[in-house]
Design a protein around this motif. Sequence first.
Motif, PDB file in Angstrom:
ATOM      1  N   LEU A   1       2.404   2.422  -3.553  1.00  0.00           N
ATOM      2  CA  LEU A   1       1.608   3.174  -4.515  1.00  0.00           C
ATOM      3  C   LEU A   1       0.848   4.325  -3.866  1.00  0.00           C
ATOM      4  CD1 LEU A   1       0.228   0.361  -6.824  1.00  0.00           C
ATOM      5  CD2 LEU A   1       2.045   1.988  -7.260  1.00  0.00           C
ATOM      6  N   PHE A   2       0.448   4.162  -2.606  1.00  0.00           N
ATOM      7  CA  PHE A   2      -0.315   5.223  -1.971  1.00  0.00           C
ATOM      8  C   PHE A   2       0.575   6.424  -1.655  1.00  0.00           C
ATOM      9  CE2 PHE A   2      -2.554   7.220   1.677  1.00  0.00           C
ATOM     10  CZ  PHE A   2      -3.750   7.486   1.033  1.00  0.00           C
TER      11      PHE A   2
ATOM     12  N   SER B   1      -5.738   2.456 -10.497  1.00  0.00           N
ATOM     13  CA  SER B   1      -6.276   1.097 -10.379  1.00  0.00           C
ATOM     14  C   SER B   1      -5.334   0.080 -11.009  1.00  0.00           C
ATOM     15  CB  SER B   1      -7.652   1.018 -11.059  1.00  0.00           C
ATOM     16  OG  SER B   1      -8.577   1.877 -10.442  1.00  0.00           O
TER      17      SER B   1
ATOM     18  N   GLY C   1      -2.201  -0.341  -8.735  1.00  0.00           N
ATOM     19  CA  GLY C   1      -2.510  -1.089  -7.529  1.00  0.00           C
ATOM     20  C   GLY C   1      -2.767  -2.559  -7.783  1.00  0.00           C
TER      21      GLY C   1
ATOM     22  N   SER D   1      -5.341   3.526  -6.169  1.00  0.00           N
ATOM     23  CA  SER D   1      -4.213   2.647  -5.856  1.00  0.00           C
ATOM     24  C   SER D   1      -4.424   1.938  -4.523  1.00  0.00           C
ATOM     25  CB  SER D   1      -2.912   3.449  -5.805  1.00  0.00           C
ATOM     26  OG  SER D   1      -2.596   3.986  -7.060  1.00  0.00           O
ATOM     27  N   ALA D   2      -4.844   2.703  -3.510  1.00  0.00           N
ATOM     28  CA  ALA D   2      -5.028   2.136  -2.176  1.00  0.00           C
ATOM     29  C   ALA D   2      -6.117   1.072  -2.173  1.00  0.00           C
ATOM     30  CB  ALA D   2      -5.362   3.250  -1.183  1.00  0.00           C
TER      31      ALA D   2
ATOM     32  N   MET E   1       0.813  -1.217   0.000  1.00  0.00           N
ATOM     33  CA  MET E   1       0.000   0.000   0.000  1.00  0.00           C
ATOM     34  C   MET E   1       0.852   1.276   0.000  1.00  0.00           C
ATOM     35  SD  MET E   1      -3.238  -1.070   2.425  1.00  0.00           S
ATOM     36  CE  MET E   1      -4.047   0.506   2.188  1.00  0.00           C
TER      37      MET E   1
ATOM     38  N   MET F   1      -4.822  -2.218  -4.303  1.00  0.00           N
ATOM     39  CA  MET F   1      -3.636  -2.949  -3.856  1.00  0.00           C
ATOM     40  C   MET F   1      -3.985  -4.238  -3.108  1.00  0.00           C
ATOM     41  SD  MET F   1      -0.314  -3.094  -3.802  1.00  0.00           S
ATOM     42  CE  MET F   1       0.367  -1.468  -4.080  1.00  0.00           C
TER      43      MET F   1
END
Length: 507
Positions: free
Chosen positions: A155-156, A376, A379, A321-322, A152, A325
């Motif tokens: 990417l977050f 998207s 993730g 992303s979050a 996470m 993931m």
Amino acid sequence: MAQAAAAGESPSDFRLSSILVPLIAMITGCFMVILDTTAMNVALSQLVKEFQVQLPTLEWTVTGYMLATAAVIPLAGWLSDRFGAKNVFLTSVILFTLGSALCATPNSAEWLIVFRVIQGLGGGFVMPVAMAYVYRLSPPNKIGAVMGMLGMPILFAPAIGPIVSGWLVEYHSWRWIFLINIPVGIVSLLIGIRSLPKIERKKVAGFDLPGMILGPIAFAALSFGVSEGAHSWTSAETLTGLSVGAAALIAFIFVELRAKIPLLELRVFKSADFSLAIVVQWIVQFSMFGAIFLMPQFLQQARGFGALDTGLTLFPQAIASALMMPIGGFLFDRIGVRWLVVIGLSLVSGALYQYTFLDLSTTGADLLLPLVMAGSGMGLMMMPLNSHLINKAPRELVSRVTSLTSALQQVINSLAVASVVTILTARLKSLADGAVPAAGGSEQDALKAMMALAPKAFDYTFGVMLTVAMSGIVLGFVLRRGQKPSAGEGAQTAKKPEMAVEGLHMG
């Protein structure tokens, strides 16, 4: 603390809550390190004005950081064996935090670049050691899910970085981008001291000094050569950088293949499945990081967005992303990596295609859909690809995979930044040579003409990235899942403490 692999606990009884506290320490540390990678992207336009230098110079605050990180990542395995993984992780967090404090002090671009390199040297161990801990603490049939949790921040953090950076740059000072790392680093350190399991140290036979010298020279020289190509591909600086980098890279490969204790275990490339997967990962990294770096520059330099507005515009990518993931990690444990990569890169490619139509009327609302698509896709596939690489490595070499892949990811990231800046600068110069003189003799007219051409240069650069991403989709169809790890394998691993300890040799 209960651990599936460490304490002999049956993999079928494994619960994520049993490793939640050490995961928090690792996630916090990784978030802090990765956050600064893209927080700088939004601050660059402000720093260009404050330090009165050009973007290609300040680009080295990003590439220098990543190259420094790549230089020390290969040491993580050796140092973990020699001094213990817990000590290496905590020391790295301390050094990164101190480096962040230094980065808040300079009044020139040159000193900021120097301090960013120091910061990168401190933070380079955090991610590979954290990934090694995950591999150590998780049963094989749960690695995807746990990697999704650890992934996470990967990417977050890059996506949330522009918002934090934008708010600080616009309403406070760019120096706070680094100062906020201090309390975060302290939290990671305190939790890590209490919760990270101690792993018995191992005797090490030596250290690959030639590899440590040649590797960073090769990576830095190649990035410098590509960066200088923005001015001229035939200049002495460009040719020297590329030549020195290529020679050092060849020598590095030769040394590593012959060394008894190589810095990076390149023999893992004998696995065709591994080699294919890592090429796909490089394509993903280039497409992802290039876009994350380039979009804030378009919004601020071409569209005139403020730093905070830029961060808020990019926020949907962080949310997407979050959310995706952990879903990517869950699906990887069930269907493997192939379709996650194909679908993920298709989403990223769709976003890049829409980016090729940017112009001076583009608004934040226009970017909502492509940003969600890009987030998207990222993730969905990033951590599954890392897990897939571990699974595809020959068993006797798996202990070095995390160091190898992490180091190469940083190199690809730095080359991505250098490449997109080079392509963007060269394209803008080419367009300006033909169009700006026609604007008349007025300096104001010439500036307006340059501003009008900027979106075309960005569109062209995103188009190049789109071509790269689409090639990854084709390769993604060839990825093979292989045998699915079973719960029984986890039980076997738990019965072999030495193999579990070897897992920490990865990072």
